[in-house]
Design a protein around this motif. Sequence first.
Motif, short mmCIF file in Angstrom:
data_model
loop_
_atom_site.label_atom_id
_atom_site.label_comp_id
_atom_site.label_asym_id
_atom_site.label_seq_id
_atom_site.Cartn_x
_atom_site.Cartn_y
_atom_site.Cartn_z
N ARG A 38 0.80 -1.21 0.00
CA ARG A 38 0.00 0.00 0.00
C ARG A 38 0.84 1.27 0.00
O ARG A 38 0.53 2.24 -0.70
CB ARG A 38 -0.96 0.00 1.20
CG ARG A 38 -1.83 1.26 1.33
CD ARG A 38 -2.66 1.52 0.08
NE ARG A 38 -3.44 0.38 -0.30
CZ ARG A 38 -4.62 0.07 0.24
NH1 ARG A 38 -5.13 0.81 1.19
NH2 ARG A 38 -5.28 -0.99 -0.17
N SER A 63 0.78 3.87 -2.94
CA SER A 63 0.36 5.24 -2.63
C SER A 63 1.32 6.27 -3.19
O SER A 63 0.90 7.33 -3.67
CB SER A 63 0.23 5.42 -1.11
OG SER A 63 -0.77 4.57 -0.58
N ILE A 100 -4.98 5.99 -0.19
CA ILE A 100 -3.57 6.32 0.03
C ILE A 100 -3.20 6.12 1.51
O ILE A 100 -3.98 6.42 2.41
CB ILE A 100 -3.30 7.76 -0.43
CG1 ILE A 100 -3.38 7.81 -1.96
CG2 ILE A 100 -1.94 8.28 0.04
CD1 ILE A 100 -3.29 9.19 -2.56
N SER A 101 -1.99 5.63 1.71
CA SER A 101 -1.51 5.34 3.06
C SER A 101 -1.62 6.56 3.97
O SER A 101 -1.33 7.69 3.57
CB SER A 101 -0.04 4.89 2.98
OG SER A 101 0.53 4.82 4.27
N GLN A 161 -0.73 13.93 0.34
CA GLN A 161 -1.99 13.81 -0.40
C GLN A 161 -2.76 15.12 -0.37
O GLN A 161 -3.26 15.60 -1.40
CB GLN A 161 -2.83 12.68 0.22
CG GLN A 161 -4.17 12.45 -0.45
CD GLN A 161 -4.98 11.38 0.29
OE1 GLN A 161 -4.69 11.06 1.46
NE2 GLN A 161 -5.95 10.81 -0.37
#
Length: 218
Positions: A127, A131, A158-159, A166
């Motif tokens: 992940r 991400s 997303i992690s 992000q």
Amino acid sequence: MADRSEEEQLEVVKRWWKENGTSLIAGAALAAAGVFGWHTWQDYQEGQSEAASVRYQQLVNIAMANELDEQQTASARELISELTDDYGKTLYAELALLMDARLAVQQDNLDEAKASLEQVANDSSRRYVQSLAWLRLARIEVANGDPEAALSLLDEPISEALAAQQADVRGDAYAALGQAEQARSAWQNALELAENQNQTLYGVQFKLDDLGAEEATQ
């Protein structure tokens, strides 16, 4: 901000990768250690080819340079090919593809960067690494003039460790759409998340300051 030229947007991508790219890639192994557990991660490393580990470290050492010359770029490409061809779906191969995308951005080849990132995003089962690919694809979509596509990518799972990054890219996408309030909110959220996670997030405060200056002149 919505009126930036393609050249200016490309410079934004390059600067973002310079500030965030290598450190995030180099830290991916540490994040994996946290996810898998330290002893499990040690077992994983021991099960991998020692040659792959050496090759990847060589690649990281080359990529740490601010600007790669022709010889360094050729050496990096050779290492990337070796890692992806010989070590398949290992973590080393996935991180090599992220490095490949970084090199492509430095060479103004966003299409090639997208291809490498999409391969990681579509194929990785890790992940955090996946991400990273989503985040960088979103950044490229903003530079390519498609912020809506960027926002769609940012809706991927997303992690949490990358939540500040992000939010930062989400603010850039909103800014490219001319949605100043949403951009401000996203960038402020990015700063708060970075502080809560004890992370350093470069450039966000400058973007907030620029946004305020633009509004003051309108």
